[in-house]
Design a protein around this motif. Structure first.
Motif, PDB file in Angstrom:
ATOM      1  N   TYR A 221     -10.347   2.072  40.623  1.00 57.43           N
ATOM      2  CA  TYR A 221     -10.848   1.775  39.294  1.00 57.43           C
ATOM      3  C   TYR A 221     -11.283   0.313  39.167  1.00 57.43           C
TER       4      TYR A 221
ATOM      5  N   LYS B  37     -15.065  -0.889  38.188  1.00 57.79           N
ATOM      6  CA  LYS B  37     -15.309  -1.828  37.086  1.00 57.79           C
ATOM      7  C   LYS B  37     -16.153  -3.006  37.557  1.00 57.79           C
TER       8      LYS B  37
ATOM      9  N   ARG C 239     -13.079   1.637  30.287  1.00 50.68           N
ATOM     10  CA  ARG C 239     -13.099   2.859  31.091  1.00 50.68           C
ATOM     11  C   ARG C 239     -14.021   3.944  30.527  1.00 50.68           C
TER      12      ARG C 239
ATOM     13  N   SER D 113     -15.728   9.309  30.254  1.00 51.27           N
ATOM     14  CA  SER D 113     -14.531   8.600  30.687  1.00 51.27           C
ATOM     15  C   SER D 113     -14.515   8.488  32.203  1.00 51.27           C
ATOM     16  N   ILE D 114     -14.191   7.297  32.708  1.00 49.93           N
ATOM     17  CA  ILE D 114     -14.145   7.092  34.147  1.00 49.93           C
ATOM     18  C   ILE D 114     -13.073   7.965  34.791  1.00 49.93           C
TER      19      ILE D 114
END
Length: 229
Positions: free
Chosen positions: A92, A96, A128, A142-143
């Motif tokens: 994640y 980002k 996110r 949504s990630i």
């Protein structure tokens, strides 16, 4: 030569990141250590440079090699759970950082865990949530639901070569359309030239509106795997 009993003879990418070794090697994949003489050691490092694997070697004295072993030995054991937690955080964090570098208007194809695909132009990423501009309105993804992101980066500056080739083809297409029309209607010479001029101008104006899209189509695709592969 093993760095420690837990690391073994091959240092992989996760162990390297957690231990903080070889921070200057980009695309690191693995490293193995060999004794090449009395108090002389070498590290065989495998890294990836785009589509190619690269092998580099670093030499160490006995003291330098012992310093590496000390780092590996004194660190808590890298268990399976530690690996899984690290990969999840890294995944994640990487997404980002990568999304922050991608310019707005880049064309995205987002593949969800469900297999569904979401396509549109990238607006931004915050908390996110990926924002995508679609033909009608926008969509937020949504990630946590994303498996991978395939995209073509938007290029604000178009190369001189691209513009020359693109608008030449557009102009020729306008002439071709005018010639086809003239062939069907068999007009006078003056009218045929008027058709040719009108075809060129119309296609150039229309081509200008779609030049950004043409750039996107000719830009190489890139892909981000949200789930560590």
């Amino acid at each position: 030569m093993p760095l420690s009993s837990s690391v073994g003879t091959t240092l992989d990418a996760v162990e390297r990141d957690i231990l903080g070794l070889f921070p200057d090697i980009e695309g690191f994949r693995s490293a193995q250590f060999y004794e090449i003489g009395i108090d002389k050691y070498t590290a065989k490092i495998v890294s990836r440079d785009r589509a190619r694997l690269r092998i580099t070697k670093k030499k160490y004295s006995w003291k330098e090699f012992q310093a590496l072993k000390k780092v590996a030995k004194e660190h808590p054991e890298i268990t399976r759970k530690v690996r899984e937690d690290y990969l999840k955080r890294k995944s994640y964090r990487f997404v980002k950082e990568k999304l922050a570098e991608i310019p707005a208007k880049s064309f995205f194809t987002i593949k969800l865990h469900s297999g569904e695909k979401v396509r549109g132009f990238f607006i931004g990423y915050h908390d996110r949530i990926i924002q995508i501009k679609k033909l009608f309105g926008k969509e937020e993804v949504s990630i946590l639901d994303v498996d991978s992101i395939e995209f073509r980066p938007f290029q604000q500056q178009k190369s001189t070569t691209f513009q020359t080739v693109y608008f030449s083809l557009v102009g020729l297409s306008g002439v071709g359309m005018a010639e086809a029309w003239s062939f069907q209607s068999n007009p006078a010479i003056d009218t045929a030239w008027h058709h040719r001029f009108g075809g060129i101008v119309s296609f150039l104006l229309l081509g200008g509106k779609f030049s950004d899209f043409a750039v996107l189509l000719t830009t190489p695709k890139e892909i981000i795997y949200v789930t560590e592969r």
